[in-house]
Design a protein around this motif. Structure first.
Motif, mmCIF file in Angstrom:
data_model
loop_
_atom_site.group_PDB
_atom_site.id
_atom_site.type_symbol
_atom_site.label_atom_id
_atom_site.label_comp_id
_atom_site.label_asym_id
_atom_site.label_seq_id
_atom_site.Cartn_x
_atom_site.Cartn_y
_atom_site.Cartn_z
ATOM 1 N N SER A 43 0.830 -1.216 0.000
ATOM 2 C CA SER A 43 0.000 0.000 0.000
ATOM 3 C C SER A 43 0.860 1.260 0.000
ATOM 4 N N GLU A 85 -7.185 0.929 -0.252
ATOM 5 C CA GLU A 85 -7.642 -0.200 0.562
ATOM 6 C C GLU A 85 -8.803 0.265 1.449
ATOM 7 N N GLU A 162 -6.051 -3.844 -2.843
ATOM 8 C CA GLU A 162 -6.842 -4.904 -2.213
ATOM 9 C C GLU A 162 -8.328 -4.858 -2.602
#
Length: 235
Positions: A43, A85, A162
């Motif tokens: 991330s 995410e 994700e």
């Protein structure tokens, strides 16, 4: 030709080094996936590209332009869409309002309408629920909304963090089919995904990141059958 190039980037959270000498490329028209365990730096890599995290060292080139020091709103206007995410939609805003936020940099009203119709072609449910508050939708619908919002700006690069997290298997299949469809239509995609099997099945190339460092890279199909990868992420 490389659309995105990261050259030896390093990123810190305070005194903690999150990324260590990361270099990767995303060529125009590719799906490139970044896989690794929780906390590996996946991330953070995307946040570094989109300007949410400042670099401690290294450089980032997008479309041949150095964007290393650009803030997030400027990278967005250049054509980088980041679906974070956890989706991060605006729960008290309607579906339509959320989508229109994604079109904030688009001045041409005709183009906005064309993009709306394009989003609806991928996600028909969103058209049915234009006046529904985003926070009252299911997790899968919120993920569709988050991707739809990113598509409203007609980006050159779509970064997904994700996208399958917390979703039922049937919804995950739908999301990945749409990712493939977007790519087939020419969209360049940088995908962060813990579901390594799903990601490597659709990726042209992949990078494996561990404790902030790239430890392996190669074609998606090759990584899918790599014993080291299978034991660590596909078991």
């Amino acid at each position: 030709m490389s659309l995105l190039e990261l050259k030896n980037i390093e990123t810190y959270y305070g005194k903690i080094q999150a990324l260590k000498n990361i270099s990767l490329t995303v060529n125009r028209g590719e799906i490139v996936t970044l896989i690794g365990s929780n906390g590996a730096g996946k991330s953070t890599t995307l946040k570094s590209v989109s300007g949410q995290v400042k670099l401690g060292a290294g450089s980032i080139l997008f479309n041949g332009k150095d964007i290393t020091k650009l803030p997030a709103h400027d990278t967005t206007l250049l054509g980088i869409a980041h679906v974070p995410e956890g989706r991060r939609i605006f729960p008290r805003m309607t579906v339509k309002e959320n989508l229109m936020v994604g079109a904030f940099g688009v001045k041409n009203k005709k183009q906005v309408q064309e993009q709306l119709e394009r989003v609806f072609s991928y996600f028909p449910k969103l058209k049915e629920r234009l006046d529904q508050k985003g926070g009252t939708m299911s997790g899968g619908e919120q993920q569709m909304l988050a991707i739809g919002r990113a598509l409203m700006m007609k980006p050159d690069l779509l970064m997904l963090d994700e996208p399958s997290m917390g979703l039922a298997p049937i919804i995950v299949e739908q999301i990945f089919e749409i990712i493939k469809e977007l790519n087939n239509e020419g969209m360049t995609i940088l995908l962060v995904e813990q579901n390594a099997y799903q990601a490597l099945q659709i990726a042209h190339r992949g990078y494996v990141i561990q404790t902030g460092e790239i430890i392996l890279q190669g074609p998606g199909e090759e990584l899918l059958h790599n014993n080291q990868i299978r034991e660590a992420y596909l078991a």
